[in-house]
Design an enzyme around this catalytic site. Sequence first.
Site, PDB file in Angstrom:
ATOM      1  N   SER A  69       3.631 -10.916  -1.899  1.00 43.31           N
ATOM      2  CA  SER A  69       4.184 -11.619  -0.734  1.00 43.31           C
ATOM      3  C   SER A  69       3.443 -12.947  -0.622  1.00 43.31           C
ATOM      4  O   SER A  69       2.376 -13.112  -1.221  1.00 43.31           O
ATOM      5  CB  SER A  69       3.918 -10.786   0.525  1.00 43.31           C
ATOM      6  OG  SER A  69       4.207 -11.531   1.691  1.00 43.31           O
ATOM      7  N   TYR A  79      -1.097  -5.224   5.885  1.00 46.62           N
ATOM      8  CA  TYR A  79      -0.094  -5.758   4.949  1.00 46.62           C
ATOM      9  C   TYR A  79      -0.754  -6.797   4.040  1.00 46.62           C
ATOM     10  O   TYR A  79      -0.573  -6.776   2.813  1.00 46.62           O
ATOM     11  CB  TYR A  79       1.051  -6.366   5.746  1.00 46.62           C
ATOM     12  CG  TYR A  79       2.252  -6.778   4.917  1.00 46.62           C
ATOM     13  CD1 TYR A  79       3.193  -5.839   4.501  1.00 46.62           C
ATOM     14  CD2 TYR A  79       2.454  -8.103   4.546  1.00 46.62           C
ATOM     15  CE1 TYR A  79       4.297  -6.214   3.743  1.00 46.62           C
ATOM     16  CE2 TYR A  79       3.553  -8.491   3.796  1.00 46.62           C
ATOM     17  CZ  TYR A  79       4.476  -7.540   3.394  1.00 46.62           C
ATOM     18  OH  TYR A  79       5.569  -7.911   2.638  1.00 46.62           O
TER      19      TYR A  79
END
Length: 278
Positions: A139, A152
């Site tokens: 990401s 995350y």
Amino acid sequence: MKSLRDSNVVITGAGSGIGRALAEQAAREGARLALCDWNEEGLRETVAGIGGSVLHEKLDVRSDEGVRSFADRVERELGGAHVVVNNAGVSVSEHVGAMKREDFEWLFDVNFWGVVRCTEAFLPQLRRQRSAHLVNVSSIFGIIAVPSQSAYNASKFAVRGYTEALRQELADTAIRVTCVHPGGVRTNICANGRQYSNLRGEPTDVKELSENFAKLARTSPAKAAEIIWAAVRADAPRVLVGSDARFADLVQRVFPTRYPAVLRGFTALLERATGSRV
Ligand SMILES: NC(=O)c1ccc[n+]([C@@H]2O[C@H](COP(=O)([O-])OP(=O)(O)OC[C@H]3O[C@@H](n4cnc5c(N)ncnc54)[C@H](O)[C@@H]3O)[C@@H](O)[C@H]2O)c1
């Protein structure tokens, strides 16, 4: 890998979002697919949209045994994978201290250990091909960190580290390795996650955060998939997906320690323009 035509392509998390778009485009290019997702209904929709017979299986990438038996099935029925896309992922938004250990471990088991499990299970098949490709989806949050995303962020930085080390280990083989860093892509990632707190530490919920995220995410899943497959065809080691990811990456490189302040200002502008709070 110059083309996906006639290659066996494994995609995890193919029941929604980026995984579904990757599957649709690979099918159009003439690949044979092996798709999995723990969401059986989403997976069935993906397969129905593609049409024809597609190897697919309800699979939780948190299961060692499940992943191994899926890899065995791909070997048995298709003769082994040429391309593996570790795409399945989940999100949790919560500040450190309030974060429940259970949520942290749930996310890590999917986002990081899921990637490790599938990589280990499919690597022997990839090694046997004349040309093969491993794609791990990290990401932009594997490059920059933001409040409320500690779990995350940690998982996606871990995917990046793991992938960059593996790429070097495989440099003398026929396996190319791409690490993918998407910015905001309009998918169900928020709705499928566990959301408790926004960037400022204010309480939020899945519905609120999903609505706000949808206003801010810049890229469609189809566009993201196009960019990812183009990177695979070009054997690119790393790909940034979307102008927001490219911008955040640049800011991080120019201001390695001060990027949060710059990006906070930019996010505030975007929030004002879209009337949302993430
Ligand atoms: N959407 C974004 O803005 C964005 C940005 C950066 C990175 N990513 C990453 O892209 C990947 C795809 O996410 P998306 O945005 O398409 O979200 P999504 O929620 O639409 O799709 C993710 C899919 O993964 C599946 N999945 C989740 N946990 C699983 C498990 N344990 N086993 C099997 N399948 C599982 C879900 O059921 C879902 O179908 C994820 O790794 C995500 O972290 C997304």
